[in-house]
Motif scaffolding. Structure first.
Motif, short mmCIF file in Angstrom:
data_model
loop_
_atom_site.label_atom_id
_atom_site.label_comp_id
_atom_site.label_asym_id
_atom_site.label_seq_id
_atom_site.Cartn_x
_atom_site.Cartn_y
_atom_site.Cartn_z
N VAL A 94 23.40 12.28 2.71
CA VAL A 94 24.78 12.42 2.11
C VAL A 94 25.00 13.30 1.19
CG1 VAL A 94 25.64 10.78 0.33
CG2 VAL A 94 25.09 9.83 2.32
N ASP A 95 23.64 13.95 0.73
CA ASP A 95 24.19 14.94 -0.83
C ASP A 95 24.72 16.59 0.84
OD1 ASP A 95 23.58 13.52 -2.36
OD2 ASP A 95 22.26 14.92 -3.48
N MET A 96 23.74 16.82 1.37
CA MET A 96 24.55 17.52 2.44
C MET A 96 25.86 18.08 3.17
SD MET A 96 21.43 18.09 5.81
CE MET A 96 22.89 18.81 6.66
N VAL A 97 26.14 16.15 3.32
CA VAL A 97 27.46 16.30 3.57
C VAL A 97 28.63 17.39 2.08
CG1 VAL A 97 29.67 14.45 4.41
CG2 VAL A 97 27.30 15.06 5.19
N LEU A 98 28.33 16.40 1.61
CA LEU A 98 29.38 16.39 0.18
C LEU A 98 29.44 18.12 -0.82
CD1 LEU A 98 27.81 13.87 -2.36
CD2 LEU A 98 29.55 13.65 -1.64
N TYR A 99 27.51 18.60 0.06
CA TYR A 99 28.29 20.19 -0.50
C TYR A 99 28.07 21.45 0.22
CZ TYR A 99 24.05 20.18 -4.29
OH TYR A 99 23.28 19.85 -4.98
N LEU A 100 28.56 20.47 1.75
CA LEU A 100 29.58 20.84 3.02
C LEU A 100 30.79 20.79 2.90
CD1 LEU A 100 27.06 20.48 5.89
CD2 LEU A 100 27.67 22.61 4.83
N VAL A 101 31.39 19.88 2.12
CA VAL A 101 32.32 19.07 2.49
C VAL A 101 33.14 19.60 1.46
CG1 VAL A 101 34.63 17.38 2.91
CG2 VAL A 101 31.84 17.82 3.84
N PHE A 102 33.12 19.63 -0.30
CA PHE A 102 33.23 19.12 -1.06
C PHE A 102 32.96 20.31 -1.94
CE2 PHE A 102 33.06 14.98 -0.19
CZ PHE A 102 34.72 14.85 0.52
#
Lengths: 102, 232
Positions: A94-102
């Motif tokens: 979830v945090d990886m997605v947050l860092y990559l997308v936002f």
């Protein structure tokens, strides 16, 4: 760390072994009262609680949502009885997605 | 003797499956926090206490003093004195050396299995302990080696992992007990308040001891095991 890790490991090993070993030496001479027993068994719960909050808010000091959203994901899975490693992997994802997308 | 050792190992298989994820998480997080693979393995081999080891990693990342980490470890593992007292009462006919060996890897899981079985033998407990100990060390090694294969973006997102591990240990054992939930939330708030006056590692230790002391009067029900299955 401003100390050798081996001191940490040895210190932790000693303070962990003593409560395990004392009753082996002093059989039946240590009888914690039910209240003391309850106090000792509650410590891991209160420890985890204090370990999680408020530190989880400062996982990323500039982005508190990293800790809040990642922690919420892990919390939901933990509530559903998922194994620890699944909660860990999901929170990281979830945090990886947050860092990559936002 | 062999039969009892083997039946102990067999009885511990479900608990081993619970210990392995904790070991993997610890191995990963320990190396992320700056320990070498060997140090991570050594800590599991010498301390053999999942919750305390994860706490030490959290405190290391916060920059806590050595004395604070050892004091915290002492408190979180003091509960073993209760478990050991009951185990040693049943093992009182075993030789002192055998009792001291059995005490070394005595953990919540091995206590639970031994308590629920009719078998008093030292070798039965040794079988339980050996299987759990072996699984914990092996899974720590696997976890620490995994850091070598993970891409950087995964490592960057790792800071959340420790909290996810604590939640994974804590929530399944408290969710059916409203008094425990109340106590856990109260302790977290207490820790947050005290951090305005104290360094984080000392407020952590104070909050966990005060919280448990209040809990003696607030929590009436049976207290489940924190990182195992079932209630003792």
């Amino acid at each position: 760390m401003n100390y050798p890790v081996i001191f940490l490991i040895l210190g932790m090993a000693v303070v962990t072994y003593i409560p395990r070993a004392l009753p082996a030496v002093l059989i039946d001479r240590i009888k914690p009262s039910p209240k003391v027993g309850k106090f000792l068994r509650l410590i891991p719960y209160t420890a985890m609680a204090a370990l999680i909050f408020p530190s989880v808010l400062y996982v990323d000091t500039e982005r508190p949502e990293i800790g809040i959203i990642g922690g919420t994901a892990a919390g939901i899975l933990a509530w559903l009885n998922c194994p620890v490693i699944i909660c860990v992997i999901a929170a990281i994802a979830v945090d990886m997605v947050l860092y990559l997308v936002f | 003797m062999n039969n009892k050792f083997l039946s102990g190992m067999k009885a511990s298989i479900p608990a081993c499956l619970g210990v392995i994820p904790v070991g993997i998480s610890f191995g990963l997080l320990a190396v992320k926090a700056g320990l070498t693979n060997f140090e991570a393995m050594l800590m599991s081999a010498m301390v053999m206490a999942g919750a305390a080891q994860l706490m030490s990693i959290s405190m290391i990342t916060q920059g806590a003093a050595l004395s604070a980490i050892i004091l915290g470890t002492f408190f979180i593992n003091l509960r073993h004195i209760v478990m050991s007292s009951s185990v040693m009462h049943r093992m009182r006919k075993a030789a002192p050396v055998q009792r001291l060996i059995a005490a070394f890897a005595l953990c919540d899981e091995s206590f639970a299995i031994y308590s629920l079985s009719e078998e008093d033998s030292y070798f039965f407990l040794l079988g339980i302990n050996s299987a759990l100990y072996g699984s914990f060390i092996a899974s720590t090694v696997i976890g620490s080696l995994m850091t070598d294969f993970l891409p950087q973006i995964v490592i960057d997102s790792f800071s959340i992992a420790l909290y996810a591990a604590f939640l994974g240990l804590l929530l399944p054992s408290i969710k059916h007990n409203f008094q425990l939930i109340f106590l856990v939330v109260g302790t977290a708030l207490l820790n947050w308040l005290m951090q305005f006056f104290l360094p984080p590692s000392w407020s952590l230790i104070l909050a966990m001891v005060l919280g448990a002391a209040i809990g003696v009067f607030v929590v009436e029900d049976e207290i489940p095991l924190v990182d195992g299955e079932g209630t003792v």
